[in-house]
Design a protein around this motif. Sequence first.
Motif, PDB file in Angstrom:
ATOM      1  N   UNK A   1      19.504 -92.336 -95.622  1.00 27.63           N
ATOM      2  CA  UNK A   1      20.420 -93.442 -95.357  1.00 27.63           C
ATOM      3  C   UNK A   1      20.558 -94.397 -96.547  1.00 27.63           C
ATOM      4  N   UNK A   2      19.761 -94.226 -97.586  1.00 32.06           N
ATOM      5  CA  UNK A   2      19.793 -95.118 -98.743  1.00 32.06           C
ATOM      6  C   UNK A   2      20.885 -94.680 -99.721  1.00 32.06           C
ATOM      7  N   UNK A   3      21.431 -95.604-100.524  1.00 29.89           N
ATOM      8  CA  UNK A   3      22.572 -95.273-101.413  1.00 29.89           C
ATOM      9  C   UNK A   3      22.312 -94.109-102.357  1.00 29.89           C
TER      10      UNK A   3
ATOM     11  N   UNK B   1      17.080 -92.763-101.974  1.00 27.50           N
ATOM     12  CA  UNK B   1      15.775 -93.211-102.444  1.00 27.50           C
ATOM     13  C   UNK B   1      15.239 -94.282-101.504  1.00 27.50           C
ATOM     14  N   UNK B   2      14.065 -94.066-100.966  1.00 21.51           N
ATOM     15  CA  UNK B   2      13.453 -95.029-100.049  1.00 21.51           C
ATOM     16  C   UNK B   2      13.211 -96.342-100.781  1.00 21.51           C
ATOM     17  N   UNK B   3      13.607 -97.465-100.206  1.00 27.10           N
ATOM     18  CA  UNK B   3      13.516 -98.744-100.919  1.00 27.10           C
ATOM     19  C   UNK B   3      12.079 -99.241-101.050  1.00 27.10           C
TER      20      UNK B   3
END
Length: 231
Positions: free
Chosen positions: A151-153, A156-158
């Motif tokens: 779901x990240x742009x 990449x996990x924030x």
Amino acid sequence: MLFLYQDPLGDDQGLAYLYPRAALFREAGEGYADLLAVVGEDRGELVLKVRLARYPNPLEGPLGFSLATVVLWLDTGEGGEETLLPGLHTPQGAGWEVAYLLTGFGAERRTPKGEREGVRAWREGDWVALATGLPPGRYGVYGAVGLFDPFAPWYLRPSSPEGGAWTLAAPPGSPPVVDLLAERPLEQVAAYQTGVLKPLRPKGFALKRESLLAFGLGGVSLLLAFLLRRR
């Protein structure tokens, strides 16, 4: 082979990043986001190949891994986009023109304008390969590995200062990646500290410049010797 860039083993911790605390990550062990090498091959088009230290696959990705996201940016011309990720940039004047995202679920090509399209990806033993659609070339390469987040742009996990079950713990403003493509550990540390990642370029380019310089100096020496003998 057009180029081979190796990255040190066991350097997938960013600047003392802490991995998410969810059982999914704890049970996977270590090394699944540790980049070991990037290869460029001429197969009528440029094919990029990536080697990670390990490939656990709890989410059953079709490419045989599912917890890591690899991003490769290519410097193929003059200028380009100088922002790689939040908190991470290229040197001035050495931006990227095309990027490739590689996860256990496929590969994607992106441009600085936000255009995206799927590209073919496959496994070759311990390597994961993708077809770039570019003509073969000895381009400058930036590389990074983070934890997969669909779901990240950039997939990449924030990160956040406090971390969490599904979030990396990292200093404020840190890029959401745990490993950067750098042939020496100190180069990776410097990139995290400054926020500027240097590209890796084929050694042949440097050798060519050195050879031209040596040739030029040799010519100057011969000219000076000729002039001095005439005096």
